[in-house]
Design a protein around this motif. Sequence first.
Motif, PDB file in Angstrom:
ATOM      1  N   GLN A   2       0.746  -1.166  -0.151  1.00 42.61           N
ATOM      2  CA  GLN A   2       0.208   0.113   0.063  1.00 42.61           C
ATOM      3  C   GLN A   2       0.958   1.263   0.112  1.00 42.61           C
ATOM      4  OE1 GLN A   2      -2.728  -0.309   3.348  1.00 42.61           O
ATOM      5  NE2 GLN A   2      -4.115  -1.037   1.971  1.00 42.61           N
ATOM      6  N   LEU A   3       0.511   2.215  -0.868  1.00 44.47           N
ATOM      7  CA  LEU A   3       1.128   3.508  -0.690  1.00 44.47           C
ATOM      8  C   LEU A   3       0.057   4.617  -0.553  1.00 44.47           C
ATOM      9  CD1 LEU A   3       3.346   3.137  -4.128  1.00 44.47           C
ATOM     10  CD2 LEU A   3       4.033   2.789  -1.785  1.00 44.47           C
ATOM     11  N   ILE A  34      12.455   1.526  -6.970  1.00 48.68           N
ATOM     12  CA  ILE A  34      12.684   3.109  -7.318  1.00 48.68           C
ATOM     13  C   ILE A  34      11.113   3.496  -6.943  1.00 48.68           C
ATOM     14  CG2 ILE A  34      12.617   4.419  -9.200  1.00 48.68           C
ATOM     15  CD1 ILE A  34      15.030   2.878  -8.675  1.00 48.68           C
ATOM     16  N   MET A  35      11.282   4.741  -6.590  1.00 48.30           N
ATOM     17  CA  MET A  35      10.126   5.517  -6.371  1.00 48.30           C
ATOM     18  C   MET A  35       9.874   6.742  -7.186  1.00 48.30           C
ATOM     19  SD  MET A  35       8.871   3.735  -3.801  1.00 48.30           S
ATOM     20  CE  MET A  35       7.579   5.033  -3.214  1.00 48.30           C
ATOM     21  N   GLY A  36       8.483   7.042  -7.303  1.00 47.21           N
ATOM     22  CA  GLY A  36       8.325   8.197  -8.364  1.00 47.21           C
ATOM     23  C   GLY A  36       7.150   8.956  -8.051  1.00 47.21           C
ATOM     24  N   TRP A  37       6.930  10.417  -8.290  1.00 43.97           N
ATOM     25  CA  TRP A  37       5.744  11.038  -8.329  1.00 43.97           C
ATOM     26  C   TRP A  37       5.303  11.466  -9.939  1.00 43.97           C
ATOM     27  CZ3 TRP A  37       3.212  11.981  -3.896  1.00 43.97           C
ATOM     28  CH2 TRP A  37       3.977  12.039  -2.938  1.00 43.97           C
ATOM     29  N   MET A  79       9.299   6.108   3.746  1.00 47.77           N
ATOM     30  CA  MET A  79       8.729   7.268   3.182  1.00 47.77           C
ATOM     31  C   MET A  79       9.343   8.027   2.026  1.00 47.77           C
ATOM     32  SD  MET A  79       6.238   8.462   5.455  1.00 47.77           S
ATOM     33  CE  MET A  79       5.997   9.966   5.081  1.00 47.77           C
ATOM     34  N   MET A  80       8.618   8.511   1.387  1.00 48.41           N
ATOM     35  CA  MET A  80       9.106   9.507   0.154  1.00 48.41           C
ATOM     36  C   MET A  80       8.384  10.776   0.222  1.00 48.41           C
ATOM     37  SD  MET A  80       8.804   8.898  -4.100  1.00 48.41           S
ATOM     38  CE  MET A  80       7.226   8.843  -4.048  1.00 48.41           C
ATOM     39  N   TYR A  81       9.384  11.952  -0.299  1.00 44.92           N
ATOM     40  CA  TYR A  81       8.623  13.403  -0.083  1.00 44.92           C
ATOM     41  C   TYR A  81       8.689  14.056  -1.500  1.00 44.92           C
ATOM     42  CZ  TYR A  81       9.341  12.057   4.543  1.00 44.92           C
ATOM     43  OH  TYR A  81       9.578  11.487   6.051  1.00 44.92           O
ATOM     44  N   CYS A  97       1.881   8.919  -5.789  1.00 39.73           N
ATOM     45  CA  CYS A  97       3.304   8.095  -5.735  1.00 39.73           C
ATOM     46  C   CYS A  97       3.262   6.917  -5.961  1.00 39.73           C
ATOM     47  CB  CYS A  97       3.541   8.357  -4.192  1.00 39.73           C
ATOM     48  SG  CYS A  97       2.550   7.563  -3.116  1.00 39.73           S
ATOM     49  N   SER A  98       4.198   6.239  -6.450  1.00 33.86           N
ATOM     50  CA  SER A  98       4.572   5.080  -7.136  1.00 33.86           C
ATOM     51  C   SER A  98       5.694   4.325  -6.930  1.00 33.86           C
ATOM     52  CB  SER A  98       4.379   5.264  -8.794  1.00 33.86           C
ATOM     53  OG  SER A  98       5.336   6.038  -9.100  1.00 33.86           O
ATOM     54  N   ALA A  99       5.798   3.056  -6.965  1.00 32.30           N
ATOM     55  CA  ALA A  99       7.005   2.447  -6.606  1.00 32.30           C
ATOM     56  C   ALA A  99       7.293   1.291  -7.873  1.00 32.30           C
ATOM     57  CB  ALA A  99       6.687   1.665  -5.420  1.00 32.30           C
TER      58      ALA A  99
END
Length: 125
Positions: A2-3, A34-37, A79-81, A97-99
């Motif tokens: 879950q994000l 990898i994380m993205g917005w 966490m990602m910001y 947000c995405s992974a």
Amino acid sequence: VQLQASGGGLVQAGGSLRLSCVASGRTFTFGRYIMGWFRQAPGKEREFVAAISMAGSTTYHADSVKGRFTISRDNAKNMMYLQMNSLKPEDTAVYYCSAGPGAGLRTTSSSYDYWGQGTLVTVSS
């Protein structure tokens, strides 16, 4: 997995907001993704905003936000910001947000496996 994205709201042009994304899941190792917005404005397609490598040492920002937005992550907190400064009315959108697994920063939404529900950012002129 879950994000959950949060931190959106209404802000005047020139203002700032900080978006957060928390990741959870029993089999989800945050530091291996990898994380993205991404963002999607009304009537438009979803577009890439920024991405960050697994360790957070490498980032990539879309030209439209370069110099104004900064992506970061804290692997210890899952966490990602996204720090957004000098906001413009054209930044108004739902931000997601995405992974995505593996190495290498990517800008296409199809490269990401997991998505948050989105948080609305509205910038008034």
